[in-house]
Design an enzyme around this catalytic site. Sequence first.
Site, short mmCIF file in Angstrom:
data_model
loop_
_atom_site.label_atom_id
_atom_site.label_comp_id
_atom_site.label_asym_id
_atom_site.label_seq_id
_atom_site.Cartn_x
_atom_site.Cartn_y
_atom_site.Cartn_z
N THR A 126 154.20 47.27 6.01
CA THR A 126 153.33 47.12 7.19
C THR A 126 152.63 48.42 7.55
OG1 THR A 126 155.25 47.49 8.62
CG2 THR A 126 154.66 45.21 8.15
N ARG A 172 161.20 59.20 3.64
CA ARG A 172 162.52 59.82 3.71
C ARG A 172 162.51 61.12 2.92
NH1 ARG A 172 163.45 57.53 7.62
NH2 ARG A 172 165.12 56.06 8.14
N ASP A 207 157.23 65.26 7.69
CA ASP A 207 157.98 64.96 8.91
C ASP A 207 159.46 64.78 8.59
OD1 ASP A 207 157.87 64.30 11.79
OD2 ASP A 207 158.55 62.32 11.14
N GLU A 267 168.23 67.74 7.40
CA GLU A 267 167.65 67.83 8.74
C GLU A 267 168.71 68.20 9.77
OE1 GLU A 267 165.43 64.29 9.68
OE2 GLU A 267 164.20 64.44 7.89
N HIS A 278 160.66 65.26 12.33
CA HIS A 278 161.02 63.84 12.25
C HIS A 278 160.63 63.10 13.54
CE1 HIS A 278 163.84 61.03 9.86
NE2 HIS A 278 162.95 60.31 10.53
#
Length: 319
Positions: free
Chosen positions: A150, A231, A255, A260, A279
């Site tokens: 999407t 990811r 991002d 992380e 993120h």
Amino acid sequence: MRKMVVYAPKYLKVVREDIEKYLDPVENWQLDIVLKPEELEKIIQEAEILVAFPCSKDIILKGKNLKWVQALSVGVDAFPLEELMAQGAVVTNGKGIHRIHMAEYAIAAMVMLARNVHIFMRRQFEGNWDRRSEQGEINGATLGILGLGTIGQEVARKAAFMGMRVIGLKNNPSPVPHVEKVVGMEDIGWLFSESDYLINLLPGTPDTEHMVDASLFNLMKPSACLINMGRGSTVKEADLIPALEEGKIRAFWSDVFEQEPLPEDSPLWKMENVVITPHICGESTKYMEKAMDIIGHNLKVYQTGEGNMMNVVDPQKGY
């Protein structure tokens, strides 16, 4: 009493009335909204339904009575899928929530890279009035999209409207509106070699881990830019860093990262051709408003047994 728990620490203004209007009053539901993991841990044992952002798998595994888990994220790699499904729970995700705002992030990233805004921002902090940076445009450039779900389809629509040629990668190649050519994994090398901008929207699965590595960086145009919004595990940073240092690709905007928060000693922090956001591209002030369309539909199906739930996760695919 049947218990439904909503864990939404990112969005403190979860409106209880918006959810309660979907609960069948005859079924005697109790709705608890919690904002902290320790609060969730105390009550999850009694929960039949959990609507949640990712949290500790150990906490979710205490929900032995869970029958349905509605992830508020698209990626569900942080959820204990095998264990949940083994106890008969249905898992659904937030596919569709991010379509508009993540597509806007993608377009913004490409325009800013074309205009070298990241370089001028650094010069601003140095008080440096240096005009020597190319001012390009995305009109007429080729955009390669890894993952035509999407979000990818909305990126394609917006990019085509802005004059870009769009090509893309899909597990099962089939025509997609606004995409000139859709290829499968066997042609991923062609996609990398053709693209001026590459947007990575791939999920984090065993099949995609370190998929984007030196073999693909070596095929990219030296003028090309990679934008990672999927990811961090999909990009092999040990190969990415030398590719950036050696000028094999022009820029990297990301991002998401393998670890992380991104470690303080990562070379990526200080590279002029790198843009880092923490993120946040999946977040929006309208997030829960969009999520309610999915929650409401699935809750109605769950309670009545009529129709089909949206976004049911395939445990084999991991999404």
